[in-house]
Design a protein around this motif. Structure first.
Motif, PDB file in Angstrom:
ATOM      1  N   LYS A  15       8.092  -5.254   2.359  1.00 47.26           N
ATOM      2  CA  LYS A  15       7.546  -3.898   2.506  1.00 47.26           C
ATOM      3  C   LYS A  15       7.460  -3.157   1.170  1.00 47.26           C
ATOM      4  CE  LYS A  15       8.178  -2.394   7.212  1.00 47.26           C
ATOM      5  NZ  LYS A  15       8.885  -1.418   8.061  1.00 47.26           N
ATOM      6  N   GLY A  16       8.450  -3.331   0.314  1.00 44.73           N
ATOM      7  CA  GLY A  16       8.431  -2.689  -1.001  1.00 44.73           C
ATOM      8  C   GLY A  16       7.265  -3.177  -1.841  1.00 44.73           C
ATOM      9  N   ARG A  17       6.991  -4.445  -1.788  1.00 52.23           N
ATOM     10  CA  ARG A  17       5.849  -5.012  -2.529  1.00 52.23           C
ATOM     11  C   ARG A  17       4.536  -4.419  -2.037  1.00 52.23           C
ATOM     12  NH1 ARG A  17       2.819  -7.189  -5.687  1.00 52.23           N
ATOM     13  NH2 ARG A  17       1.636  -9.111  -5.476  1.00 52.23           N
ATOM     14  N   MET A  18       4.386  -4.310  -0.723  1.00 51.12           N
ATOM     15  CA  MET A  18       3.162  -3.732  -0.170  1.00 51.12           C
ATOM     16  C   MET A  18       3.040  -2.265  -0.587  1.00 51.12           C
ATOM     17  SD  MET A  18       0.427  -4.472   1.534  1.00 51.12           S
ATOM     18  CE  MET A  18       0.572  -5.759   2.756  1.00 51.12           C
ATOM     19  N   ARG A  19       4.139  -1.551  -0.558  1.00 50.96           N
ATOM     20  CA  ARG A  19       4.138  -0.145  -0.987  1.00 50.96           C
ATOM     21  C   ARG A  19       3.657  -0.036  -2.433  1.00 50.96           C
ATOM     22  NH1 ARG A  19       9.203   1.068   0.019  1.00 50.96           N
ATOM     23  NH2 ARG A  19       9.882   0.628  -2.076  1.00 50.96           N
ATOM     24  N   GLU A  20       4.114  -0.921  -3.287  1.00 52.04           N
ATOM     25  CA  GLU A  20       3.670  -0.930  -4.682  1.00 52.04           C
ATOM     26  C   GLU A  20       2.172  -1.202  -4.789  1.00 52.04           C
ATOM     27  OE1 GLU A  20       6.032  -3.773  -6.803  1.00 52.04           O
ATOM     28  OE2 GLU A  20       7.907  -2.695  -6.376  1.00 52.04           O
ATOM     29  N   PHE A  22      -0.114  -0.340  -2.806  1.00 50.90           N
ATOM     30  CA  PHE A  22      -0.887   0.829  -2.385  1.00 50.90           C
ATOM     31  C   PHE A  22      -0.512   2.102  -3.155  1.00 50.90           C
ATOM     32  CE2 PHE A  22      -1.920  -1.861   1.195  1.00 50.90           C
ATOM     33  CZ  PHE A  22      -3.221  -1.481   1.471  1.00 50.90           C
ATOM     34  N   ALA A  23       0.331   1.982  -4.173  1.00 53.97           N
ATOM     35  CA  ALA A  23       0.850   3.152  -4.880  1.00 53.97           C
ATOM     36  C   ALA A  23      -0.238   4.062  -5.440  1.00 53.97           C
ATOM     37  CB  ALA A  23       1.796   2.720  -5.999  1.00 53.97           C
ATOM     38  N   GLN A  39      -3.241   8.058   3.820  1.00 53.93           N
ATOM     39  CA  GLN A  39      -1.792   7.945   3.890  1.00 53.93           C
ATOM     40  C   GLN A  39      -1.416   6.477   4.056  1.00 53.93           C
ATOM     41  OE1 GLN A  39       0.283  10.617   6.524  1.00 53.93           O
ATOM     42  NE2 GLN A  39      -1.272  12.189   6.273  1.00 53.93           N
ATOM     43  N   PHE A  40      -0.322   6.100   3.428  1.00 53.53           N
ATOM     44  CA  PHE A  40       0.248   4.771   3.615  1.00 53.53           C
ATOM     45  C   PHE A  40       1.570   4.971   4.337  1.00 53.53           C
ATOM     46  CE2 PHE A  40       2.806   1.108   2.292  1.00 53.53           C
ATOM     47  CZ  PHE A  40       1.984   0.095   2.744  1.00 53.53           C
ATOM     48  N   SER A  42       4.956   3.582   6.678  1.00 54.05           N
ATOM     49  CA  SER A  42       5.838   2.440   6.880  1.00 54.05           C
ATOM     50  C   SER A  42       6.788   2.761   8.029  1.00 54.05           C
ATOM     51  CB  SER A  42       6.640   2.161   5.605  1.00 54.05           C
ATOM     52  OG  SER A  42       7.363   0.957   5.728  1.00 54.05           O
ATOM     53  N   GLN A  49       3.307  -1.572   8.698  1.00 51.59           N
ATOM     54  CA  GLN A  49       2.882  -0.587   7.718  1.00 51.59           C
ATOM     55  C   GLN A  49       1.434  -0.281   8.048  1.00 51.59           C
ATOM     56  OE1 GLN A  49       4.234  -2.637   4.054  1.00 51.59           O
ATOM     57  NE2 GLN A  49       5.558  -0.854   3.754  1.00 51.59           N
TER      58      GLN A  49
END
Length: 101
Positions: A15-20, A22-23, A39-40, A42, A49
């Motif tokens: 999840k952290g990688r995906m968040r990055e 879409f940063a 909006q992104f 989680s 997500q």
């Protein structure tokens, strides 16, 4: 208005990688004609997500998906994409309000 949600299945560890990934998407989407909101999201629990976008019309959304910017934004998405699945959900807004407090 028109709402499009790409519901992604992402393992918790990724999840952290995906968040990055879409940063910077909110900044890029602010320049897309017809895009009213990005909006992104989680889920607090589980593997979901969601990429949420609101559009002024279906035509604006379709124009974005057919644009060079869309192709560039998604050109390498399959290379390092941690999502194990996705489902596109599309809605027409029937009633709604935005509150600024």
């Amino acid at each position: 208005m028109y709402v499009v949600m790409n519901v992604l299945q992402v393992p918790a560890a990724m999840k952290g990688r995906m968040r990055e990934m879409f940063a910077k998407s909110a900044e890029r989407m602010s320049n897309v004609p017809g895009c009213l909101e990005f909006q992104f999201l989680s889920a607090k629990e589980g593997d979901k997500q969601v990429v949420y976008t609101k559009w002024d019309s279906e035509e604006s959304f379709k124009a974005w998906t057919e644009s060079d910017n869309f192709r560039q934004a998604h050109a390498h998405s399959s290379d390092n994409n941690p999502a194990t699945g996705s489902q596109l959900e599309i809605y027409e807004v029937m009633h709604g309000a935005t509150y600024q407090k």
